[in-house]
Scaffold this motif. Structure first.
Motif, PDB file in Angstrom:
ATOM      1  N   ASP A 118       0.572  -1.316  -0.102  1.00 56.90           N
ATOM      2  CA  ASP A 118      -0.192  -0.087   0.081  1.00 56.90           C
ATOM      3  C   ASP A 118       0.679   1.116  -0.198  1.00 56.90           C
ATOM      4  O   ASP A 118       0.214   2.363   0.078  1.00 56.90           O
ATOM      5  CB  ASP A 118      -0.722   0.330   1.318  1.00 56.90           C
ATOM      6  CG  ASP A 118      -1.458  -0.669   1.375  1.00 56.90           C
ATOM      7  OD1 ASP A 118      -2.159  -1.531   0.135  1.00 56.90           O
ATOM      8  OD2 ASP A 118      -2.764  -1.446   2.170  1.00 56.90           O
ATOM      9  N   ASP A 119       2.030   0.919   0.363  1.00 54.01           N
ATOM     10  CA  ASP A 119       3.160   2.300   0.957  1.00 54.01           C
ATOM     11  C   ASP A 119       3.525   2.738  -0.365  1.00 54.01           C
ATOM     12  O   ASP A 119       3.981   3.630  -1.038  1.00 54.01           O
ATOM     13  CB  ASP A 119       4.009   2.318   1.634  1.00 54.01           C
ATOM     14  CG  ASP A 119       3.491   1.956   3.120  1.00 54.01           C
ATOM     15  OD1 ASP A 119       1.741   2.821   3.747  1.00 54.01           O
ATOM     16  OD2 ASP A 119       3.759   1.132   4.089  1.00 54.01           O
ATOM     17  N   PRO A 126       6.952   5.187  -4.535  1.00 57.68           N
ATOM     18  CA  PRO A 126       6.029   6.095  -4.454  1.00 57.68           C
ATOM     19  C   PRO A 126       4.752   5.372  -5.181  1.00 57.68           C
ATOM     20  O   PRO A 126       5.496   5.617  -6.720  1.00 57.68           O
ATOM     21  CB  PRO A 126       5.842   6.936  -3.694  1.00 57.68           C
ATOM     22  CG  PRO A 126       6.574   8.535  -4.944  1.00 57.68           C
ATOM     23  CD  PRO A 126       8.080   6.887  -4.553  1.00 57.68           C
TER      24      PRO A 126
END
Length: 434
Positions: A352-353, A423
């Protein structure tokens, strides 16, 4: 410009006052045009050593008192002077003089400061306004120098980046050229074999054409016909076309395989450079990994086995040619760190990061003091002429510009691991390396 001349230009050659001069006489002198720019006048002794400063403000305070001029005006000026004036040596630098003056000033400003020579003798007055203007000019000059230095630094940085890119390109081209040589070599050999094997077939075709011409010619006698039949039979025996079919099939297959390898390298090189791709294109980082592995294959194949554990990754917007440059640098360094033959394990995964790429080698590893410097520009442990010391520094900057991080863990004798984290969304203001 020396520090002495810098302060000397601030010097105002004001005639000093003897300490016996009366207050009234000093007041009259302050009213003259040549002294109107000064807040105070200096008082010196017979040896030209400063005794104090008499300020306009102090005299005004006296004269504003009732009968002040009559009661105090005839007194010597030494009674009303400041016996602890601000004294600055002409040997002092402009910056130090500014610190000294501003550090001892009291507000509101009611006095000038005295300038003296190396022996402490009076030379003239300096005004705070002149000092501030000189400092402003000095700061402006230094700002211009700094701006020029910044421009020069940026140009040097661009040149260094370009030099590192050219060095990487040189290694890449050398590796690709070596990889191309192998399939090109056996494609060439196969073509030569095909030429040798096809020569008897062409000879058979000529013999059969001669026989056909003889058969079609009414004037061909038995001797010519017999010779043509004999030549055709010998050519047929030498050519043995039924035996060549398997050889031809094998040679054509090998040749096509070699050409496919060449095409794969060419496509890989194009994908690696991403010359036809936009900076903001969304890509699969696993494709970048495969492309970098293909280009680095020549550096790796004799040093290490490559183990790939590539997970499913979402596509992200990035500069793929820059990411490829980072991966090629890490893979090349990993191969160079291995003595003998070892293992390079490259993994990718996402959560998720963000997205992650890990490059681990079984090489020599690094002690803490080396590991702390590996991202510093020009730091390298390679022999002179074998490394610029810019590869990891540029890689760090590229990953940072993508909004990510690159970290390293290493231990002597146990190898090294680099971890790239990016990201999901590229930072909007990502800088573009030259």
């Amino acid at each position: 410009m020396t520090t002495t001349s810098a302060l000397a230009r601030l010097l105002r050659p004001v005639v000093p006052l003897p300490p016996e001069l009366s207050i009234n006489e000093v007041a009259e002198r302050l009213l003259t045009p040549e002294h109107k720019a000064f807040l105070s006048l200096p008082v010196v002794d017979a040896e030209s050593r400063p005794l104090g400063l008499v300020s306009r403000t102090r005299l005004q305070d006296i004269f504003m008192q009732r009968f002040g001029r009559d009661l105090r005006g005839r007194h010597p000026v030494r009674e009303v002077m400041n016996p602890e004036p601000l004294v600055v040596s002409l040997e002092t630098s402009l910056e130090d003089a500014a610190k000294q003056v501003t550090g001892q000033l009291q507000y509101p400003i009611t006095e000038d400061f005295i300038l003296v020579d190396a022996e402490g003798r009076y030379c003239g007055l300096g005004t705070v306004l002149d000092l501030l203007k000189a400092m402003e000019a000095r700061i402006g000059q230094r700002n211009r120098v700094l701006r020029k230095a910044l421009v020069d630094l940026k140009e040097s940085q661009v040149q260094l980046l370009q030099s590192e890119k050219m060095a990487s390109l040189g290694q890449m081209v050398a590796g690709v050229a070596h990889e191309l040589n192998t399939p090109l070599g056996y494609v060439k050999n196969n073509v030569q074999l095909l030429r040798e094997l096809s020569a008897p077939i062409f000879e058979l075709a000529r013999a059969q054409a001669t026989l056909a011409g003889c058969l079609a010619d009414p004037g061909c006698d038995e001797e010519r016909l017999a010779a043509a039949l004999r030549d055709a039979a010998e050519a047929r025996e030498l050519a043995a076309p039924e035996l060549l079919e398997a050889d031809f099939r094998q040679l054509f297959g090998d040749t096509l395989y070699g050409l496919e390898q060449i095409a794969e390298l060419v496509v890989g090189l194009k994908d690696f450079a991403r010359l036809d791709r936009a900076m903001s294109e969304e890509v699969d980082l696993n494709d970048c990994i495969r492309s970098a592995l293909l280009i680095a294959r020549n550096h790796i194949k004799d040093k290490a086995e490559v183990e790939q554990q590539l997970g499913e990754l979402p596509r992200i917007a990035c500069a793929p040619s820059q990411i490829n440059q980072v991966l090629l640098n890490l893979l090349t360094n990993a191969a160079q760190a291995i003595d003998g033959r070892g293992l390079i394990r490259i993994r990718s995964w996402a959560d998720d990061d963000g997205l992650y790429i890990s490059v681990r080698d079984s090489g020599r590893g690094m002690p803490p003091e080396v590991m702390a410097k590996i991202f510093d520009p020009f730091f390298t442990t390679k022999p002179v002429g074998q490394g610029t010391g810019l590869g990891l520094s540029i890689s760090y900057k590229i990953v940072q510009d993508h909004g990510g991080q690159i970290r390293v863990a290493s231990e002597p004798g146990r190898g090294t691991r680099f971890l790239i984290s990016l990201p999901h969304l590229r930072v909007a203001a990502m800088k573009r390396s030259a």
